[in-house]
Design a protein around this motif. Sequence first.
Motif, PDB file in Angstrom:
ATOM      1  N   ASP A 188       0.810  -1.218   0.000  1.00  0.00           N
ATOM      2  CA  ASP A 188       0.000   0.000   0.000  1.00  0.00           C
ATOM      3  C   ASP A 188       0.844   1.269   0.000  1.00  0.00           C
ATOM      4  OD1 ASP A 188      -2.418  -1.419   0.027  1.00  0.00           O
ATOM      5  OD2 ASP A 188      -2.394  -1.585   2.211  1.00  0.00           O
ATOM      6  N   ASN A 189       2.147   1.114   0.065  1.00  0.00           N
ATOM      7  CA  ASN A 189       3.035   2.281   0.076  1.00  0.00           C
ATOM      8  C   ASN A 189       3.471   2.608  -1.353  1.00  0.00           C
ATOM      9  OD1 ASN A 189       5.630   3.875   0.391  1.00  0.00           O
ATOM     10  ND2 ASN A 189       5.136   3.557   2.555  1.00  0.00           N
ATOM     11  N   LYS A 190       3.532   3.873  -1.690  1.00  0.00           N
ATOM     12  CA  LYS A 190       3.916   4.258  -3.051  1.00  0.00           C
ATOM     13  C   LYS A 190       5.351   3.861  -3.381  1.00  0.00           C
ATOM     14  CE  LYS A 190       5.310   8.974  -1.775  1.00  0.00           C
ATOM     15  NZ  LYS A 190       5.082  10.419  -2.020  1.00  0.00           N
ATOM     16  N   GLU A 191       6.159   3.577  -2.347  1.00  0.00           N
ATOM     17  CA  GLU A 191       7.545   3.155  -2.566  1.00  0.00           C
ATOM     18  C   GLU A 191       7.688   1.633  -2.641  1.00  0.00           C
ATOM     19  OE1 GLU A 191      10.056   5.189  -3.123  1.00  0.00           O
ATOM     20  OE2 GLU A 191       8.738   6.924  -2.943  1.00  0.00           O
ATOM     21  N   TYR A 192       6.559   0.934  -2.621  1.00  0.00           N
ATOM     22  CA  TYR A 192       6.597  -0.534  -2.657  1.00  0.00           C
ATOM     23  C   TYR A 192       7.384  -1.026  -3.873  1.00  0.00           C
ATOM     24  CZ  TYR A 192       4.967  -5.373  -3.087  1.00  0.00           C
ATOM     25  OH  TYR A 192       4.901  -6.741  -3.213  1.00  0.00           O
ATOM     26  N   GLY A 193       8.319  -1.930  -3.615  1.00  0.00           N
ATOM     27  CA  GLY A 193       9.122  -2.508  -4.691  1.00  0.00           C
ATOM     28  C   GLY A 193      10.281  -1.660  -5.144  1.00  0.00           C
ATOM     29  N   ALA A 194      10.436  -0.451  -4.595  1.00  0.00           N
ATOM     30  CA  ALA A 194      11.552   0.427  -4.984  1.00  0.00           C
ATOM     31  C   ALA A 194      12.783   0.065  -4.154  1.00  0.00           C
ATOM     32  CB  ALA A 194      11.168   1.893  -4.779  1.00  0.00           C
ATOM     33  N   HIS A 195      13.304  -1.104  -4.433  1.00  0.00           N
ATOM     34  CA  HIS A 195      14.409  -1.641  -3.637  1.00  0.00           C
ATOM     35  C   HIS A 195      15.702  -0.869  -3.881  1.00  0.00           C
ATOM     36  CE1 HIS A 195      11.684  -5.246  -4.319  1.00  0.00           C
ATOM     37  NE2 HIS A 195      11.551  -4.944  -3.037  1.00  0.00           N
ATOM     38  N   LEU A 196      16.564  -0.921  -2.897  1.00  0.00           N
ATOM     39  CA  LEU A 196      17.828  -0.194  -2.961  1.00  0.00           C
ATOM     40  C   LEU A 196      18.985  -1.157  -3.186  1.00  0.00           C
ATOM     41  CD1 LEU A 196      17.367   2.301   0.008  1.00  0.00           C
ATOM     42  CD2 LEU A 196      16.823   2.647  -2.407  1.00  0.00           C
ATOM     43  N   GLY A 197      20.058  -0.636  -3.728  1.00  0.00           N
ATOM     44  CA  GLY A 197      21.263  -1.432  -3.925  1.00  0.00           C
ATOM     45  C   GLY A 197      22.094  -1.513  -2.655  1.00  0.00           C
ATOM     46  N   ARG A 198      22.951  -2.505  -2.614  1.00  0.00           N
ATOM     47  CA  ARG A 198      23.802  -2.697  -1.439  1.00  0.00           C
ATOM     48  C   ARG A 198      24.697  -1.486  -1.179  1.00  0.00           C
ATOM     49  NH1 ARG A 198      22.672  -7.433  -3.638  1.00  0.00           N
ATOM     50  NH2 ARG A 198      22.328  -9.258  -2.293  1.00  0.00           N
ATOM     51  N   ASP A 199      25.226  -0.902  -2.226  1.00  0.00           N
ATOM     52  CA  ASP A 199      26.128   0.235  -2.045  1.00  0.00           C
ATOM     53  C   ASP A 199      25.421   1.398  -1.367  1.00  0.00           C
ATOM     54  OD1 ASP A 199      28.117  -1.216  -3.215  1.00  0.00           O
ATOM     55  OD2 ASP A 199      27.965  -0.246  -5.187  1.00  0.00           O
ATOM     56  N   VAL A 200      24.163   1.639  -1.734  1.00  0.00           N
ATOM     57  CA  VAL A 200      23.402   2.741  -1.126  1.00  0.00           C
ATOM     58  C   VAL A 200      23.187   2.470   0.362  1.00  0.00           C
ATOM     59  CG1 VAL A 200      21.186   3.953  -1.120  1.00  0.00           C
ATOM     60  CG2 VAL A 200      22.266   3.316  -3.294  1.00  0.00           C
ATOM     61  N   ILE A 201      22.795   1.246   0.686  1.00  0.00           N
ATOM     62  CA  ILE A 201      22.533   0.887   2.089  1.00  0.00           C
ATOM     63  C   ILE A 201      23.816   0.935   2.903  1.00  0.00           C
ATOM     64  CG2 ILE A 201      21.700  -0.937   3.612  1.00  0.00           C
ATOM     65  CD1 ILE A 201      19.883  -1.837   1.274  1.00  0.00           C
ATOM     66  N   ASN A 202      24.894   0.384   2.361  1.00  0.00           N
ATOM     67  CA  ASN A 202      26.168   0.407   3.086  1.00  0.00           C
ATOM     68  C   ASN A 202      26.633   1.837   3.346  1.00  0.00           C
ATOM     69  OD1 ASN A 202      26.795  -2.283   3.645  1.00  0.00           O
ATOM     70  ND2 ASN A 202      27.622  -2.643   1.594  1.00  0.00           N
ATOM     71  N   ALA A 203      26.459   2.706   2.366  1.00  0.00           N
ATOM     72  CA  ALA A 203      26.895   4.088   2.534  1.00  0.00           C
ATOM     73  C   ALA A 203      26.117   4.785   3.642  1.00  0.00           C
ATOM     74  CB  ALA A 203      26.744   4.847   1.215  1.00  0.00           C
ATOM     75  N   LYS A 204      24.816   4.509   3.761  1.00  0.00           N
ATOM     76  CA  LYS A 204      23.995   5.148   4.788  1.00  0.00           C
ATOM     77  C   LYS A 204      24.281   4.591   6.187  1.00  0.00           C
ATOM     78  CE  LYS A 204      20.808   7.621   4.355  1.00  0.00           C
ATOM     79  NZ  LYS A 204      20.645   9.098   4.438  1.00  0.00           N
ATOM     80  N   LEU A 205      24.580   3.301   6.269  1.00  0.00           N
ATOM     81  CA  LEU A 205      24.751   2.667   7.578  1.00  0.00           C
ATOM     82  C   LEU A 205      26.205   2.628   8.040  1.00  0.00           C
ATOM     83  CD1 LEU A 205      21.811   1.842   7.033  1.00  0.00           C
ATOM     84  CD2 LEU A 205      22.351  -0.402   7.965  1.00  0.00           C
ATOM     85  N   ALA A 206      27.130   3.027   7.203  1.00  0.00           N
ATOM     86  CA  ALA A 206      28.556   2.908   7.514  1.00  0.00           C
ATOM     87  C   ALA A 206      28.903   3.538   8.859  1.00  0.00           C
ATOM     88  CB  ALA A 206      29.380   3.552   6.408  1.00  0.00           C
ATOM     89  N   PRO A 207      29.740   2.887   9.659  1.00  0.00           N
ATOM     90  CA  PRO A 207      30.168   3.465  10.933  1.00  0.00           C
ATOM     91  C   PRO A 207      30.906   4.785  10.718  1.00  0.00           C
ATOM     92  CG  PRO A 207      30.749   1.139  10.794  1.00  0.00           C
ATOM     93  CD  PRO A 207      30.307   1.556   9.430  1.00  0.00           C
TER      94      PRO A 207
END
Length: 374
Positions: free
Chosen positions: A58-77
């Motif tokens: 039900d979310n407009k972002e449904y299925g808009a998956h992210l790449g590993r590089d994007v996630i790693n960059a955001k979560l990086a220590p």
Amino acid sequence: MLLVLSLACGLFSLNDAPSTWLATGPADGDAKMKVRIALKQNNLQWLKERFDAVSDPDNKEYGAHLGRDVINAKLAPADDVVRGVAAWLEAGGVGQDEWDMANVDSIKLHTSVSTMRRLFPSLTFQAFRHTPTNATVVAAQGSLKPSHVPAGIELITGLAFFPTSRQVRGLRSHAIDNGAVGPSSLYRLYNINEAHYPLGTTQGVVEFLGAGAYMPYYLTGGKGYKSFFTLAGIPEAQAPTIVGPFKPDEGELESSLDIEYLLAVGRGAKTVYWTEERWMYEFGNDFFNKEMGITVVSISYSWSEVSQCLQPSGQPNPTCQELGINAQMYVQRTNTEFMKIGTTGVSLVVSSGDDGAPGNIDGAKCSPKLPLDS
């Protein structure tokens, strides 16, 4: 048995070993140990919001998956955390080839016991022998204060790990049970079109704790056995890709069941058979960072959330209970790894087990299990 050292508070002790593991004396300084160090991540609320958005139809972002590089960059220590831990490792004599941060928010350390003694001077490192099999491991004992390690380390796994053997159960008969449920039964029950082949999909099944694997001839036939596919009356499936240690064991019928039915129901998909030497956090951390194109993963293992640092036998570990070693940080960090995986578009499917998500119910008290209630 998995002892998890969480650095969230207080003093921690690593003293208990399962009764089948006998201490044989101080570990040889040249013996090797594998340790995983989880570093403090950033932007965890962002991760939860993105995971919820891409997973909600039900979310407009449904299925808009992210790449590993994007996630790693955001979560990086934070850089200062990485520099502090690197300096600590260097001061302890860890060679550059003995650790890596390929997974961005964790460190894999594979070094000698002598080096571990320098990094953790308040711990002793003992050799243990498994009396039924004569297998050997090195495990830490003693107490460790968070002040002994740099800021920014949230979790350390592998300081005390005792591999668990599941009971071996031999096959009782080669005869076919005409009343058994087979792949065709599942096709009818779930209205699966046997002619449909999910091309482009890669499915995976995971076994944990270095468990023994299926016997290859169960799938291909030989040694007096007909193949599973012949017995089931369905076409042969493409052999799975193997990841991790592969130790065929005739007694590991549950591992055989996992791969046989995954291949039978997901015919036409590429398949990966993954064995994780340790437990859920290590699997999640490695899976997220390993590019294999897997889109759905089947997991048939679980254990009580509050008992993640206890023996699979269920025997209480008084050291965990009395001196502050608890499973909360391990569960939280593991669930973060699963959210990272889900945000890339991978589905993790977990067996409900014999007890379902509430777990073993003791009176009015439930015992939720990781990961089926994650």
